[in-house]
Enzyme design. Structure first.
Site, PDB file in Angstrom:
ATOM      1  N   GLU A 111       0.828  -1.208   0.000  1.00 22.27           N
ATOM      2  CA  GLU A 111       0.000   0.000   0.000  1.00 22.27           C
ATOM      3  C   GLU A 111       0.863   1.259   0.000  1.00 22.27           C
ATOM      4  O   GLU A 111       0.509   2.258  -0.632  1.00 22.27           O
ATOM      5  CB  GLU A 111      -0.938  -0.021   1.200  1.00 22.27           C
ATOM      6  CG  GLU A 111      -2.000  -1.115   1.072  1.00 22.27           C
ATOM      7  CD  GLU A 111      -2.911  -1.219   2.282  1.00 22.27           C
ATOM      8  OE1 GLU A 111      -4.092  -1.580   2.098  1.00 22.27           O
ATOM      9  OE2 GLU A 111      -2.452  -0.937   3.413  1.00 22.27           O
ATOM     10  N   GLU A 131      -3.492 -10.059   3.857  1.00 21.20           N
ATOM     11  CA  GLU A 131      -4.374  -9.716   4.972  1.00 21.20           C
ATOM     12  C   GLU A 131      -5.502 -10.720   5.176  1.00 21.20           C
ATOM     13  O   GLU A 131      -5.952 -10.946   6.297  1.00 21.20           O
ATOM     14  CB  GLU A 131      -4.965  -8.312   4.761  1.00 21.20           C
ATOM     15  CG  GLU A 131      -4.038  -7.168   5.105  1.00 21.20           C
ATOM     16  CD  GLU A 131      -3.111  -6.781   3.973  1.00 21.20           C
ATOM     17  OE1 GLU A 131      -2.494  -5.720   4.034  1.00 21.20           O
ATOM     18  OE2 GLU A 131      -2.978  -7.569   2.994  1.00 21.20           O
TER      19      GLU A 131
END
Length: 260
Positions: A111, A131
């Site tokens: 990210e 995740e």
């Protein structure tokens, strides 16, 4: 204990290195420190370009520090200015950022890379959004990645957590260049020097237009440009730099950009 974030300024270029062995994972305190660094970079007129990299040869950044989370860092805690890693929610960052990925780039590390303007990577780099396996969501990546690469590839990464090697990442277009590891930082600095010598007011206008147009129709964005409703465009069109660009072209010489 060493500083988890190292910085170096050379000319108008700021190098930011994440240095938290073993995986360069980011806890709340490190994220807040990064936010202050990138805020100061944004606000310092003497700085024009940033390079972000990770220390060591194995990890760029493994993202959120799950060991810190297990010790009490809340996943929805105070990440500081700019959100996680200081970049992905930093408002009005109108300067170029280069991400040099020197190894594993996953979760929040990916990210952070997606928050940069250019991503170059070493041949041994790899990318993932794992995740799903820890029962959480890659929030910023869920917003950004489907807009950067084909939808089905982005959803594959988000839903399965599978790894992409650097060549597949390059093929799908979210890595600009693949380089031998020993050439990575040299190339990052070559790009930074190229951007450092460019027109900062034009870069600022480009970044604001691209950022704001993402949520607008084409015509709405075009109208805001032509009516000088973007602050950076208004400043550019009133600047000495724009006149300098025209003069340099007419005089067949390289322009001298002053950022004013």
């Amino acid at each position: 204990m060493s500083d988890p974030i190292r910085t170096r300024q050379d000319g108008a270029v700021l190098e930011v290195v994440i240095d938290r062995p073993k995986a360069n994972a980011i806890d709340l305190a490190t994220s807040r420190a990064m936010g202050l660094i990138f805020r100061d970079f944004r606000d310092d007129p003497a700085l024009r370009v940033a390079i972000v990299s990770g220390a060591g040869e194995k990890f760029f950044c493994a993202g959120w520090d799950l060991k810190a989370a297990a010790s009490g860092d809340a996943v929805d805690g105070d990440y500081g200015v700019g959100g996680f890693g200081g970049l992905q929610e930093l408002r009005d960052l109108n300067k170029p950022v280069i991400c040099a990925v020197n190894g594993i780039c996953c979760g929040g590390g990916l990210e952070i890379a997606l928050s940069a303007d250019l991503i170059i990577a070493a041949e041994h780099a790899s990318f993932a959004l794992p995740e799903i396996r820890s029962g959480t969501v890659a929030d910023a990546a869920s917003i950004k990645l489907p807009k950067r690469i084909p939808y089905h590839i982005a959803m594959d990464m988000l839903l399965t957590g599978r790894w992409l090697d650097v060549h597949e990442a390059h093929r799908w277009g979210f890595v600009n260049e693949v380089l031998p590891a020993e050439r990575l930082m040299e190339r990052a600095w070559e790009l930074a020097r190229q951007l450092e010598s460019g027109p900062p007011l034009v870069y600022a206008a480009i970044k604001e237009i691209v950022r704001e147009a993402e949520g607008s129709t084409f015509q709405t964005a075009m109208n805001k440009i032509t009516k000088r409703q973007f602050a950076t465009v208004d400043r550019l069109y009133s600047s000495e730099d724009q006149l300098e660009g025209a003069r340099a072209f007419a005089e067949k010489r390289s322009p001298i950009w002053k950022g004013e």
